[in-house]
Write an enzyme that holds these catalytic residues in place. Structure first.
Site, PDB file in Angstrom:
ATOM      1  N   SER A 183       4.903 -15.361  10.270  1.00 14.35           N
ATOM      2  CA  SER A 183       4.497 -15.152  11.647  1.00 14.35           C
ATOM      3  C   SER A 183       5.648 -14.494  12.403  1.00 14.35           C
ATOM      4  O   SER A 183       6.561 -13.920  11.807  1.00 14.35           O
ATOM      5  CB  SER A 183       4.099 -16.484  12.294  1.00 14.35           C
ATOM      6  OG  SER A 183       3.632 -16.283  13.609  1.00 14.35           O
ATOM      7  N   ARG A 210       0.808  -1.218   0.000  1.00 17.93           N
ATOM      8  CA  ARG A 210       0.000   0.000   0.000  1.00 17.93           C
ATOM      9  C   ARG A 210       0.843   1.271   0.000  1.00 17.93           C
ATOM     10  O   ARG A 210       0.291   2.368  -0.017  1.00 17.93           O
ATOM     11  CB  ARG A 210      -0.930   0.013   1.217  1.00 17.93           C
ATOM     12  CG  ARG A 210      -0.230   0.042   2.565  1.00 17.93           C
ATOM     13  CD  ARG A 210      -1.239  -0.043   3.688  1.00 17.93           C
ATOM     14  NE  ARG A 210      -0.614   0.015   5.004  1.00 17.93           N
ATOM     15  CZ  ARG A 210      -1.282  -0.051   6.149  1.00 17.93           C
ATOM     16  NH1 ARG A 210      -2.598  -0.202   6.135  1.00 17.93           N
ATOM     17  NH2 ARG A 210      -0.669   0.007   7.309  1.00 17.93           N
ATOM     18  N   LYS A 218       6.548 -13.351  18.599  1.00 19.14           N
ATOM     19  CA  LYS A 218       5.613 -12.674  19.505  1.00 19.14           C
ATOM     20  C   LYS A 218       4.211 -13.278  19.446  1.00 19.14           C
ATOM     21  O   LYS A 218       3.359 -12.965  20.287  1.00 19.14           O
ATOM     22  CB  LYS A 218       5.586 -11.175  19.185  1.00 19.14           C
ATOM     23  CG  LYS A 218       6.917 -10.501  19.503  1.00 19.14           C
ATOM     24  CD  LYS A 218       6.995  -9.095  18.976  1.00 19.14           C
ATOM     25  CE  LYS A 218       8.362  -8.480  19.284  1.00 19.14           C
ATOM     26  NZ  LYS A 218       9.496  -9.206  18.651  1.00 19.14           N
ATOM     27  N   THR A 250      16.328  -1.476  27.305  1.00 16.03           N
ATOM     28  CA  THR A 250      15.026  -1.669  27.945  1.00 16.03           C
ATOM     29  C   THR A 250      15.158  -2.477  29.240  1.00 16.03           C
ATOM     30  O   THR A 250      14.602  -2.109  30.267  1.00 16.03           O
ATOM     31  CB  THR A 250      14.057  -2.393  26.985  1.00 16.03           C
ATOM     32  OG1 THR A 250      14.710  -3.540  26.446  1.00 16.03           O
ATOM     33  CG2 THR A 250      13.636  -1.480  25.860  1.00 16.03           C
ATOM     34  N   TYR A 256      -0.077  -7.032  19.132  1.00 13.53           N
ATOM     35  CA  TYR A 256       0.549  -7.484  17.891  1.00 13.53           C
ATOM     36  C   TYR A 256       0.687  -9.003  17.888  1.00 13.53           C
ATOM     37  O   TYR A 256       0.299  -9.676  16.931  1.00 13.53           O
ATOM     38  CB  TYR A 256       1.915  -6.818  17.720  1.00 13.53           C
ATOM     39  CG  TYR A 256       2.759  -7.443  16.632  1.00 13.53           C
ATOM     40  CD1 TYR A 256       2.327  -7.451  15.311  1.00 13.53           C
ATOM     41  CD2 TYR A 256       3.974  -8.039  16.933  1.00 13.53           C
ATOM     42  CE1 TYR A 256       3.087  -8.034  14.317  1.00 13.53           C
ATOM     43  CE2 TYR A 256       4.749  -8.621  15.942  1.00 13.53           C
ATOM     44  CZ  TYR A 256       4.305  -8.617  14.637  1.00 13.53           C
ATOM     45  OH  TYR A 256       5.059  -9.203  13.654  1.00 13.53           O
ATOM     46  N   ASN A 279      13.712 -12.031  15.670  1.00  6.18           N
ATOM     47  CA  ASN A 279      14.134 -10.752  15.107  1.00  6.18           C
ATOM     48  C   ASN A 279      15.013 -10.940  13.878  1.00  6.18           C
ATOM     49  O   ASN A 279      15.977 -11.707  13.912  1.00  6.18           O
ATOM     50  CB  ASN A 279      14.909  -9.955  16.160  1.00  6.18           C
ATOM     51  CG  ASN A 279      14.007  -9.397  17.244  1.00  6.18           C
ATOM     52  OD1 ASN A 279      12.910  -9.912  17.470  1.00  6.18           O
ATOM     53  ND2 ASN A 279      14.443  -8.356  17.900  1.00  6.18           N
TER      54      ASN A 279
END
Length: 336
Positions: free
Chosen positions: A128, A39, A131, A195, A139, A171
């Protein structure tokens, strides 16, 4: 297998879509047509410069959204194989824009299934994510639902010989929005945001993802969910590999994040088989004989309670191996 076939990639202007395009054109130049469906007109314009029609007459670009079933039906006409890579994938954006995530990841998956069933597509491979395994964020939940839709599609196809399968991996090193390019861009500031110091992730190269999709496209019987055997890395090792002299500032986990990712849970173990380079989570109600599948792929059922997560992996990247991989797969000019 791909000779004189038409392949369509939804989300084809993304990192994996572009890598798949390069791989297919290089290794299967005898394909009839390769359709890039997405898109984002600007990304299509840029990608068309990389794959000019004068050199690659097989390539076509179609603007369209997987939310639009009628557009998908038109796009899938005369297509043999579909690789479904389109998704809304940023965890924190999905948390703040849940309706949009659901429309793309679940509604889009439904549309791909129905459009494929209506147009004579032979095979569909859906991408897929780790997660989607025991999800704690929207998500992941939408991708788990998507996985279930594609797997269940094999049971509703009736006389149609189409095969739907799923590939799940961690990842992708160097993909848009991933941590390594982010750290490389941040290192000039002298501070890398961490994090959680304990955080781990699975790691796969773009080529590894491409190889897995091609494997499923060529070998799936329909209903399998393939999982690769890949190493993990520690987020602090990534930071050390990219910028050893930078400050590592702990900023806390973002909404919807896990400390360790999972790809196979103990509940999955009852349907999981080791088939060599990959694990295959088989459907609970396959439309083919499981013993034939095991015999064909020399499959070995994993132990009950087996689990596969990034924190308890047996294979790990080191600081040194990460630096080598960054040069090889992310940035050939990378220097500390």
């Amino acid at each position: 297998m791909l000779s004189n076939k038409t392949i369509l990639i939804t989300g084809g202007t993304g990192s994996l879509g572009k890598a798949l395009t390069q791989h297919i054109l290089k290794n299967h130049p005898q394909i009839k047509k390769l359709v890039i469906y997405s898109r984002d007109e600007q990304k299509q314009f840029q990608m068309a410069q990389e794959f000019p029609v004068e050199k690659y007459p097989q390539v076509r670009f179609l603007i369209g959204d997987v939310r639009d079933k009628e557009r998908l039906i038109r796009a899938f006409k005369d297509v043999d194989y579909v690789i479904h890579a389109a998704a809304m994938k940023h965890v924190h954006l999905a948390e703040y824009n849940p309706d949009e995530c659901i429309k793309t990841n679940i509604g889009g998956a439904e549309n791909v299934v129905h459009a494929a069933l209506e147009t004579g597509v032979e095979r569909v491979v859906a991408l897929s994510t780790d997660k989607a395994c025991a999800p704690i964020n929207l998500y992941g939940a939408t991708k788990l639902t998507s996985d279930k839709l594609f797997i269940a599609a094999n049971n509703i196809k009736g006389w149609n010989p189409i095969k739907f399968s799923v590939v799940r991996y961690g990842n992708v090193m160097g993909s848009n929005g991933s941590v390594i390019p982010f750290f490389i861009n941040k290192k000039e500031e002298g501070v890398l945001p961490i994090t959680d110091p304990e955080m781990t992730r699975f790691n796969i190269s773009l080529q590894g993802g491409v190889d897995m999709v091609m494997y499923a496209l060529e070998n799936a019987w329909g209903g399998e969910l393939f999982v690769p055997k890949i190493p993990s890395y520690k987020i602090l090792d990534v930071a050390e590999a990219v910028a050893p002299n930078a400050e590592k500032k702990v900023v806390g986990i973002r909404p919807g994040e896990k400390v360790h990712e999972e790809m196979i849970t103990p509940s999955d173990s009852f349907y999981t088989y080791d088939i060599g380079k990959y694990y295959a989570i088989l459907p609970s109600n396959p439309i083919w004989n499981i013993e034939d599948f095991i015999s064909t792929y020399n499959g070995k059922k994993v132990e009950p309670g087996f689990k596969y997560n990034s924190g308890e992996n047996t294979e790990w990247e080191t600081v040194e191996s990460l630096r080598e991989l960054i040069v090889q797969h992310v940035d050939s000019s990378f220097e500390i």
